[in-house]
Design a protein around this motif. Structure first.
Motif, PDB file in Angstrom:
ATOM      1  N   GLN A   1     -16.709  45.197  59.583  1.00  0.00           N
ATOM      2  CA  GLN A   1     -18.150  44.986  59.471  1.00  0.00           C
ATOM      3  C   GLN A   1     -18.786  45.012  60.855  1.00  0.00           C
ATOM      4  OE1 GLN A   1     -19.233  41.210  57.820  1.00  0.00           O
ATOM      5  NE2 GLN A   1     -21.204  41.949  57.082  1.00  0.00           N
ATOM      6  N   GLY A   2     -18.121  44.466  61.866  1.00  0.00           N
ATOM      7  CA  GLY A   2     -18.629  44.503  63.233  1.00  0.00           C
ATOM      8  C   GLY A   2     -18.701  45.920  63.762  1.00  0.00           C
TER       9      GLY A   2
ATOM     10  N   ARG B   1      -6.111  35.220  55.664  1.00  0.00           N
ATOM     11  CA  ARG B   1      -6.777  35.164  56.961  1.00  0.00           C
ATOM     12  C   ARG B   1      -6.795  36.533  57.634  1.00  0.00           C
ATOM     13  NH1 ARG B   1      -3.449  31.524  59.644  1.00  0.00           N
ATOM     14  NH2 ARG B   1      -3.170  30.291  57.804  1.00  0.00           N
TER      15      ARG B   1
ATOM     16  N   ALA C   1     -11.695  42.490  57.642  1.00  0.00           N
ATOM     17  CA  ALA C   1     -12.996  42.792  57.053  1.00  0.00           C
ATOM     18  C   ALA C   1     -14.121  42.487  58.049  1.00  0.00           C
ATOM     19  CB  ALA C   1     -13.192  41.994  55.770  1.00  0.00           C
ATOM     20  N   GLU C   2     -14.005  41.394  58.793  1.00  0.00           N
ATOM     21  CA  GLU C   2     -15.022  41.056  59.789  1.00  0.00           C
ATOM     22  C   GLU C   2     -15.051  42.086  60.916  1.00  0.00           C
ATOM     23  OE1 GLU C   2     -14.232  37.082  61.100  1.00  0.00           O
ATOM     24  OE2 GLU C   2     -14.923  36.179  59.221  1.00  0.00           O
ATOM     25  N   ARG C   3     -13.876  42.559  61.345  1.00  0.00           N
ATOM     26  CA  ARG C   3     -13.835  43.582  62.388  1.00  0.00           C
ATOM     27  C   ARG C   3     -14.463  44.881  61.901  1.00  0.00           C
ATOM     28  NH1 ARG C   3      -8.158  44.391  63.549  1.00  0.00           N
ATOM     29  NH2 ARG C   3      -7.747  42.637  62.209  1.00  0.00           N
TER      30      ARG C   3
ATOM     31  N   ARG D   1      -9.349  38.743  55.914  1.00  0.00           N
ATOM     32  CA  ARG D   1     -10.705  38.323  56.260  1.00  0.00           C
ATOM     33  C   ARG D   1     -11.059  38.771  57.685  1.00  0.00           C
ATOM     34  NH1 ARG D   1     -10.414  33.162  54.790  1.00  0.00           N
ATOM     35  NH2 ARG D   1      -9.615  32.514  56.809  1.00  0.00           N
ATOM     36  N   ASP D   2     -10.115  38.617  58.624  1.00  0.00           N
ATOM     37  CA  ASP D   2     -10.348  39.065  59.998  1.00  0.00           C
ATOM     38  C   ASP D   2     -10.551  40.578  60.051  1.00  0.00           C
ATOM     39  OD1 ASP D   2     -10.098  36.475  60.836  1.00  0.00           O
ATOM     40  OD2 ASP D   2      -8.028  36.703  61.592  1.00  0.00           O
TER      41      ASP D   2
END
Length: 154
Positions: free
Chosen positions: A134-135, A124, A130-132, A127-128
């Motif tokens: 990407q953002g 988790r 990676a999302e940050r 994944r968080d």
């Protein structure tokens, strides 16, 4: 010679009823008399006692199949996956048949659960992250030159 003692007589049996006389079994039931008072009143020694009864209102829930399924879904999310349930079931069965001592089975089950939760927390977090990242990339692309034009201040 002994003196004669009091003589005991055999118990008397009731005489059989004569033909034509009603017995308790054959008598018709006596008609019940209606009470003169109301049912909630009782007369005792010239005084009237009034009884009050309380009737609680208890709602009876109406449950539909849709209600049952909508409440069962969140409960099933708490359960472990079928694969882990099978593992814990097998571990418990081995402890019951004494192939493994129960303290060892408990330790193995607890360690497995701790390791599984730790791995899930790491995944988790990755994944968080990676999302940050990407953002951030999307935000920097918007602020670079050649992006959407900003309105000029007059």
């Amino acid at each position: 010679m002994t003196s004669p003692g009091p003589q005991t007589q055999p118990p008397q049996q009731p005489a059989p009823p004569q033909a034509g006389t009603p017995t308790a079994e054959t008598r018709p039931p006596e008609p019940q008399q209606a009470p003169a008072e109301r049912p909630e009143e009782k007369r005792t020694g010239g005084r009237v006692l009034q009884f009050r009864t309380a009737h609680a209102r208890v709602p009876i829930p109406y449950v539909t199949p849709g209600d049952m399924f909508s409440t069962a879904r969140p409960a099933t999310s708490i359960l472990p996956s079928p694969r882990r349930l099978a593992f814990y079931g097998l571990l418990g069965a081995m402890a019951v048949v004494e192939a493994v001592e129960w303290p060892i089975a408990v330790a193995v089950g607890a360690a497995t659960e701790v390791i599984t939760r730790e791995q899930a927390a790491r995944q988790r977090a990755e994944r968080d992250r990676a999302e940050r990242d990407q953002g951030r990339q999307v935000a920097t692309e918007r602020t670079e030159p050649g992006g959407p034009a900003q309105p000029a201040m007059a």
